[in-house]
Design an enzyme around this catalytic site. Structure first.
Site, short mmCIF file in Angstrom:
data_model
loop_
_atom_site.label_atom_id
_atom_site.label_comp_id
_atom_site.label_asym_id
_atom_site.label_seq_id
_atom_site.Cartn_x
_atom_site.Cartn_y
_atom_site.Cartn_z
CB SER A 1 2.94 -6.32 1.40
OG SER A 1 2.19 -6.36 2.59
CB CYS A 2 1.08 -2.83 -1.83
SG CYS A 2 -0.13 -1.70 -2.43
N PRO A 3 0.12 -1.18 1.00
CG PRO A 3 -1.43 0.46 1.76
CD PRO A 3 -1.08 -1.02 1.86
CB ILE A 4 3.43 -0.66 4.61
CG1 ILE A 4 2.22 -1.52 5.07
CG2 ILE A 4 4.16 -0.09 5.83
CD1 ILE A 4 1.15 -0.79 5.83
#
Lengths: 358, 73
Positions: free
Chosen positions: B10-13
Site C-alpha cells: 500500500s501507499c507509499p511503498i
C-alpha cells in the site's frame, strides 16, 4: 499532463470545500475549532459505546459513518472496491492505538491541527511541526526499506465488515437505545443535526476517496519525493477553513482569537503538544496514512485499514480510562509517559520491519 | 530489463521502491507491476516528474504493468 492538472484542481477544490465544511459544521453545532477532527470523533464514538466513561466526550459521530459510506459509494462507482488485507494487522492495530494516544495528548488529529490554526489557535503550529517531524522520522524508515508486508485478496464479506459496523453505529445513533452514552455537557454534547453531519461526511468521504486526500501523506510526500499533490489538499483545506472563519465573523465576534492561551478545547503545553503529534505523525507514516485516509481505505475494502480504525477506537478507550488524554486543564497524568512508550514502540517497529533487518 | 513488483504494497511503498530503482539505474527503462489504481497514479506521477514517459498495459483484473522509459535529454 492535462490529466495531472485536472486531478490537482480536484484536490484543491475538494480540500477547500472540506475546510469550509469543517468551519460550517462548527456553526451548525459541532464543538469550537473541532468542526471535523477524525481522532476526536473516534474518541467520541468509543465513549458513546461506553468503552470509556469520560462523560463529556460521548457521541456516535455521523461524520465518520459518512466518510465510510462516501468512500464505499465512490469505490463501487469507479470500480475501485478491492477486498484486501493481511499486511501485519496486529502491528497496524497497535500503531493505530498509539496514534490516538498521541493525538489525544494534543487534543486533535492532523486535520484538527489545521482547524485550530485556522481558528487562531497557534498551538496548531506546534502540532503541525510535530506531525512533520514524525513524518520525517518515518521517512528514514521508508528509505531504509521499511514496510508492513504485502496484502492479499480477502473475501468480500470481510471487506464489508467496516461498512456494516458503521451502518450499525448509524442505526444506534438514530434510535438512541438507552444503553448507549450521550454527553449531556462538554464537547460530546455539541453536534450538528444528524443528517447534516452524515451528509457532510458522505460528501467528504466521496471526494477524499477520489482525490486520495491525506493529512500526513501530504507532508510526507514533500520530504520523500518532492511531490506537492497531497499537500495542495492540505493547504486548500487550511485556507478554506480560515477564509470561512473570517467570512462568518468568528474573529470579530470574539468567538476566536489569535494566540496560544485560552483556546477552545485546547491546552498550551508546547513540549507535549509537539511530542504527542510527533508520535501521531510517525505512527501514521508507518501506517501509510492519517486516520481520515485509513477510514476511506476501510470503505474501499482494505481490511488492514479497518483493523487500524479499531486500533484508533481502542487507543481512545485506553486514553480516557488510564488518564492519558489531555483536557483543557493540561496533559493527563500518564500522557507524557505513554507518548514516550509509543515513540519507542513505533521506532522499534520501524527498525524491525526494514527489509534488511527481517 | 529492471522489473519492480509492488503488488500488494500500500501507499507509499510502491513509490519508494520505484524511486529506489530509478536512483540505482538512472537512464534505464524500468517496468513496474502494480495492482491498484492508486499505486498506478502515484508511480506514474513520480516517473513523470523524474523525466520518464509512462505507458501502461493491463495485465489482469486490477493489475497493470507500467513501462517507464527515460526521455531523451
Amino acid at each position: 499532463m492535462s490529466r495531472f492538472w485536472i486531478s490537482r484542481a480536484w484536490i484543491i477544490l475538494g480540500g477547500f470545500i472540506f475546510g469550509v465544511l469543517a468551519t460550517l459544521l462548527t456553526m451548525w453545532g459541532n464543538p469550537p475549532n473541532m468542526g471535523i477532527c477524525v481522532a476526536c470523533f473516534y474518541r467520541d464514538i468509543a465513549g458513546g459505546l461506553g468503552l470509556h466513561r469520560a462523560g463529556v466526550v460521548q457521541y456516535l459521530r455521523p461524520e465518520i459513518m459518512g466518510f465510510v459510506f462516501g468512500a464505499l459509494i465512490s469505490a463501487y462507482a469507479f470500480k475501485e472496491f478491492r477486498p484486501r488485507g493481511g499486511s501485519s494487522p496486529i502491528i497496524r492495530f497497535l500503531l493505530g492505538a498509539f496514534f490516538m494516544i498521541g493525538a489525544l495528548v494534543f487534543l486533535g488529529c492532523p486535520i484538527r491541527a489545521l482547524v485550530r490554526l485556522a481558528g487562531g489557535d497557534l498551538n496548531g503550529i506546534t502540532a503541525l511541526l510535530g506531525v512533520i517531524f514524525g513524518a520525517f522520522i518515518g521517512i528514514r524508515f521508508l528509505k531504509g526499506g521499511y514496510n508492513l508486508g504485502r496484502s492479499g485478496k480477502v473475501s468480500t464479506v470481510s471487506a464489508w465488515m467496516v461498512p456494516l459496523f458503521m451502518l450499525t453505529l448509524l442505526l444506534l445513533v438514530i434510535f438512541k437505545p438507552h444503553f448507549l452514552f450521550f454527553s449531556q455537557k462538554g464537547p460530546g454534547a455539541m453536534h450538528a443535526l444528524l443528517w447534516i453531519s452524515l451528509a457532510a461526511g458522505l460528501f467528504v468521504g466521496f471526494i477524499a476517496q477520489r482525490t486520495r486526500m491525506c493529512f500526513v501523506g501530504g507532508w510526507r510526500d514533500i520530504m520523500l519525493v518532492k511531490d506537492f499533490y497531497l499537500f495542495s489538499g492540505i493547504a486548500a483545506f487550511f485556507f478554506g477553513a480560515l477564509i470561512c472563519n473570517y467570512a462568518l465573523g468568528n474573529f470579530s465576534s470574539g468567538l476566536y482569537h489569535w494566540g496560544f492561551d485560552n483556546q477552545p478545547v485546547a491546552h498550551a503545553d508546547h513540549l507535549w503538544n509537539f511530542l504527542g503529534m510527533t508520535l501521531a505523525g510517525l505512527s501514521a507514516t508507518l501506517l501509510g496514512g492519517c486516520p481520515l485516509r485509513q477510514t476511506i481505505l476501510a470503505g474501499e475494502g482494505d481490511t488492514d485499514a479497518g483493523i487500524t480504525i479499531l486500533g484508533l477506537i481502542a487507543g481512545a478507550a485506553f486514553s480516557h480510562n488510564f488518564l492519558l488524554a489531555s483536557s483543557p486543564k493540561g496533559v493527563g497524568e500518564f500522557g507524557p509517559l505513554t507518548v514516550i512508550i509509543g515513540l519507542v514502540f513505533s521506532l522499534a517497529i520501524g527498525f524491525s520491519m526494514m527489509e534488511r533487518a527481517r | 530489463m529492471i522489473e519492480v513488483d509492488v503488488r500488494g504494497f500500500s501507499c507509499p511503498i510502491p513509490v519508494v521502491k520505484t524511486k529506489k530503482a530509478i536512483d540505482e539505474n538512472p537512464d534505464e527503462p524500468i517496468t513496474v507491476l502494480v495492482e491498484t489504481v492508486v499505486s498506478k497514479e502515484n508511480v506514474g506521477r513520480l516517473a513523470s516528474s523524474r523525466g520518464y514517459t509512462v505507458q501502461e498495459e493491463k495485465v489482469a483484473g486490477d493489475e497493470y504493468r507500467l513501462f517507464l522509459t527515460p526521455r531523451e535529454k
